[in-house]
Enzyme design. Sequence first.
Site, short mmCIF file in Angstrom:
data_model
loop_
_atom_site.label_atom_id
_atom_site.label_comp_id
_atom_site.label_asym_id
_atom_site.label_seq_id
_atom_site.Cartn_x
_atom_site.Cartn_y
_atom_site.Cartn_z
N ASP A 142 -8.32 0.64 6.22
CA ASP A 142 -7.04 1.33 6.38
C ASP A 142 -7.12 2.27 7.58
OD1 ASP A 142 -4.62 2.65 5.99
OD2 ASP A 142 -5.22 3.60 4.10
N GLY A 143 -6.19 2.06 8.52
CA GLY A 143 -6.08 2.96 9.65
C GLY A 143 -6.24 2.27 10.98
N GLY A 144 -5.16 2.15 11.72
CA GLY A 144 -5.23 1.60 13.07
C GLY A 144 -5.42 0.10 13.15
N ASP A 168 0.85 5.38 -0.03
CA ASP A 168 -0.01 6.54 0.26
C ASP A 168 0.51 7.82 -0.37
OD1 ASP A 168 -2.16 5.72 2.24
OD2 ASP A 168 -0.36 4.88 3.19
N GLY A 227 0.09 -0.17 8.72
CA GLY A 227 1.31 0.65 8.73
C GLY A 227 2.11 0.40 9.98
N SER A 228 1.83 1.19 11.02
CA SER A 228 2.62 1.06 12.25
C SER A 228 2.46 -0.31 12.90
CB SER A 228 2.25 2.18 13.23
OG SER A 228 0.86 2.24 13.40
N GLY A 230 -0.31 5.63 12.54
CA GLY A 230 -0.15 5.60 13.99
C GLY A 230 -1.37 6.03 14.78
N HIS A 251 0.86 -1.18 0.00
CA HIS A 251 0.00 0.00 0.00
C HIS A 251 0.90 1.24 0.00
CE1 HIS A 251 -3.86 1.99 1.14
NE2 HIS A 251 -3.11 2.78 1.88
N HIS A 265 -2.91 4.60 -2.79
CA HIS A 265 -4.04 5.27 -2.12
C HIS A 265 -3.85 6.77 -2.30
CE1 HIS A 265 -6.04 6.23 2.06
NE2 HIS A 265 -6.74 6.70 1.04
#
Length: 224
Positions: free
Chosen positions: A181-183, A42, A203-204, A156, A40, A76
């Site tokens: 996507d996210g968290g 960004d 991600g993180s 994050g 992915h 994205h």
Amino acid sequence: MAWRDWVRTAEIEPSLYAADFANLGSQIETLLDAGARIFHFDVGDGHFVPPVTIGPVVLRSIAPLIHERGGVIDCHLMVDDPVHHFPELAESGGDSVTFHVEAVADAGAVIAQAREHGLGVGIAFNPGTTVEEAAATATQGADLCLCMSIVPGYSGQELMDDAYARIERLRSLVDCFVQVDGGVNEGNAHRVRAAGADLLVVGSGIFANADLPQAYRRLVQALG
Ligand code: DX5
Ligand code: ZN
């Protein structure tokens, strides 16, 4: 080749925005060795989202590494004018583009433009957008619909509480792949998958760990 060929039931997609950019190539190789295939990427323009993130210059450097191992790059686009970026992203090695429903007036036309460049296509939507609007847009021919589980812009953050219900609702309304996507992390990936996600962007939850292969594999196991 297209999304239907890329996805092995469900996928953990490392989000390169959270990588260590001094070691980007080796981190990608490590994750390819661990089994990751869809990366992915960004793109943020500093306007649709506050930060300028990464773009075609970085994409050109990493695309050969990923493609020679059979991997693909899922871009994205957190940008105001996605169509403007399609030619350069396609030339730089992007395989798919996901644009935000909030950013365009005529999503059907934008999907058609992406296809002209040989790109896969996704529709993303923010936490403030209704699932119904996103689903109606995605059914105009997208390969995937991306349910943001954070306000986009930064890695994050924590996945929002209402994300599970929104994923479930989206799953009930679309036939295309559902991406989140996210968290997303090892602790919630199973629930995200159970709610109906096929493509989990992380991600993180991967790159904040010292042992990337272990983090990736634990996430894959959590999918069940
Ligand atoms: C942020 C990006 C995400 C981000 C995810 O807006 O779209 O892809 O890198 O990072 P985590 O998994 O840390 O929330
Ligand atoms: Zn993203």
